[in-house]
Enzyme design. Structure first.
Site: not given
Ligand code: 13P
Length: 254
Positions: A9-11, A95, A97, A167, A173, A212
């Site tokens: 997942n490159w975000k 997600h 985020e 997650e 992160g 992580s």
């Protein structure tokens, strides 16, 4: 152990130049890994680049979100059919985020999940609790609610051949991954919950761990019975670190 799935997942990272280097690095390092499925979820504008570079390789690609609607006056949205136009086969949904920053409700997420499935994309549903929820001991309740919205709206059979990624928000992160035991316990809970409605769907479901994951902790996570792979953020931005994680997944196949 069954074959694992590792998803990058490159975000919101990358540009045409860095992506080209990174994807070429993936191709060079991952082509020999035949016992793991690898996917990279790129920002929308780079789907065409991913398609160009990854077609005819063993790496699939996908997006990080999609619209809950099929077509229409929805400025800024991207539909499932648009993703299919660029050869995407996976899409991340819900997600944390996005759920926090863009106020995505469980109902919205459920609709997106069904949009993806109905169009033949494999949805990767993200679920997980905050640190406060874990410390209060209500993490299973929180994750159950996220999954139950989909079950109650569409039935548990919709989970057949899809992906859930556990997650924990406190692990994303932060460098503080869940232990293999913590993740396994939640993964088993998720599988059992879906199995209580539809056993076949629960068996075909892949449950990934995200938060992580790095080359050092990947092995202890991937040996766990109900951990079917990983959703990788930061370490997917280095071909070298991503390769090491994919190697760990590749080696756990037997
Ligand atoms: P990190 O691997 O950077 O913790 O990100 C995890 C994640 O959010 C994957 O979707």
């Amino acid at each position: 152990m069954p074959r694992k799935l590792v998803v990058a997942n490159w975000k919101m990272h990358g540009n045409l130049n860095t992506n080209q280097h990174l994807l070429n690095g993936y191709i060079e390092k991952l082509s020999a890994l035949t016992h793991v499925d690898v996917v990279v979820c790129v920002p929308y504008p780079y789907l065409a680049q991913a398609q160009l570079l990854l077609k005819n390789t063993n790496i699939a690609w996908g997006a990080q979100n999609l619209s809950k609607d099929t077509v229409g006056a929805f400025t800024g949205e991207v539909s499932a059919n648009m993703l299919l136009d660029f050869g995407a086969s996976y899409v991340i949904i819900g997600h944390s985020e996005r759920a926090t920053a863009y106020c995505e409700s469980d109902e919205n997420i459920a609709t997106k999940f069904s949009q993806a499935k109905a169009h033949g994309l494999t949805p990767i549903l993200c679920v997980g609790e905050t640190l406060i929820e874990r410390e209060a001991g209500v993490m299973e309740m929180v994750v159950a609610k996220q999954i139950d919205t989909i079950i109650h709206t569409y039935g548990a059979s919709i989970f057949a051949n899809t992906v859930i990624s556990y997650e924990p928000i406190w692990a994303i992160g932060t460098g503080l991954a869940a232990t293999g035991e913590q993740a396994q316990s939640m993964h088993k809970f998720i599988r059992n919950r879906i199995a209580s409605f539809d056993e076949a769907a629960a068996t075909s479901l892949k449950i990934l761990y995200g938060g992580s994951v790095n080359p050092q902790n990947a092995v202890q996570l991937f040996v766990m019975q109900d951990i079917n792979g990983g959703l990788i953020g930061k370490c997917s931005l280095s071909a070298h670190e991503f390769e090491a994680i994919c190697q760990a997944a590749n080696q756990s196949f037997s």
